[in-house]
Scaffold this motif. Structure first.
Motif, mmCIF file in Angstrom:
data_model
loop_
_atom_site.group_PDB
_atom_site.id
_atom_site.type_symbol
_atom_site.label_atom_id
_atom_site.label_comp_id
_atom_site.label_asym_id
_atom_site.label_seq_id
_atom_site.Cartn_x
_atom_site.Cartn_y
_atom_site.Cartn_z
ATOM 1 N N SER A 195 0.824 -1.220 0.000
ATOM 2 C CA SER A 195 0.000 0.000 0.000
ATOM 3 C C SER A 195 0.853 1.263 0.000
ATOM 4 O O SER A 195 0.322 2.367 0.109
ATOM 5 N N GLU A 196 2.169 1.073 -0.078
ATOM 6 C CA GLU A 196 3.131 2.179 -0.064
ATOM 7 C C GLU A 196 3.007 3.036 1.192
ATOM 8 O O GLU A 196 3.159 4.251 1.157
ATOM 9 N N ILE A 197 2.714 2.370 2.303
ATOM 10 C CA ILE A 197 2.716 3.025 3.605
ATOM 11 C C ILE A 197 4.127 2.887 4.151
ATOM 12 O O ILE A 197 4.627 1.770 4.316
ATOM 13 N N LYS A 198 4.779 4.004 4.389
ATOM 14 C CA LYS A 198 6.150 3.957 4.871
ATOM 15 C C LYS A 198 6.168 3.566 6.345
ATOM 16 O O LYS A 198 5.505 4.196 7.162
ATOM 17 N N VAL A 199 6.903 2.502 6.653
ATOM 18 C CA VAL A 199 6.991 2.029 8.026
ATOM 19 C C VAL A 199 8.453 1.800 8.391
ATOM 20 O O VAL A 199 9.290 1.554 7.537
ATOM 21 N N LYS A 200 8.725 1.927 9.661
ATOM 22 C CA LYS A 200 10.035 1.591 10.221
ATOM 23 C C LYS A 200 9.777 0.700 11.417
ATOM 24 O O LYS A 200 8.980 1.033 12.290
#
Length: 115
Positions: A52-57
């Motif tokens: 979903s192109e959700i940026k996560v770290k």
């Protein structure tokens, strides 16, 4: 003067946005089957975010390649790598994270050995 919440000189990895959210799942596994289920569920969540192109770290990631670590640190990789070379040039600290290649032979030599 621009003020930042995070000191840009630190190695902490934060999103590029000024505002970001922390989502934490605090769960426990009492047996191996439950642990495997939760691990798979975590992987599904990360795949969903990536798709979903959700940026996560991840807070405590378990990467197995240097490329994954480079992606994790993003823009800070160069700075992080330079600090590693400055303060741990023999790469003897934190070998378990597989961020840098460890060479046992270099850990045995010292500057005095070079003389």
């Amino acid at each position: 003067m621009v003020m930042y919440r995070w000191d840009p000189r630190s190695s902490v990895v934060t999103p590029e946005e000024d505002v970001f959210y922390l989502v934490a799942f605090l769960r426990s596994a009492l047996d191996t089957e439950t642990l495997e289920y939760l691990t798979n569920q975590n992987r599904q969540i990360l795949r969903f975010c990536h798709g979903s192109e959700i940026k996560v770290k991840q807070y405590l990631p378990h990467y197995t390649t240097q490329k994954e670590w480079m992606d994790h640190f993003g823009d800070k990789w160069t700075q992080f790598n330079a600090r590693k070379m400055q303060f741990d040039p023999r790469r003897i600290l934190a070998t378990g994270q597989q961020i840098f290649q460890f060479h046992p032979s270099s850990a045995l030599t010292t500057k005095d050995d070079d003389m």
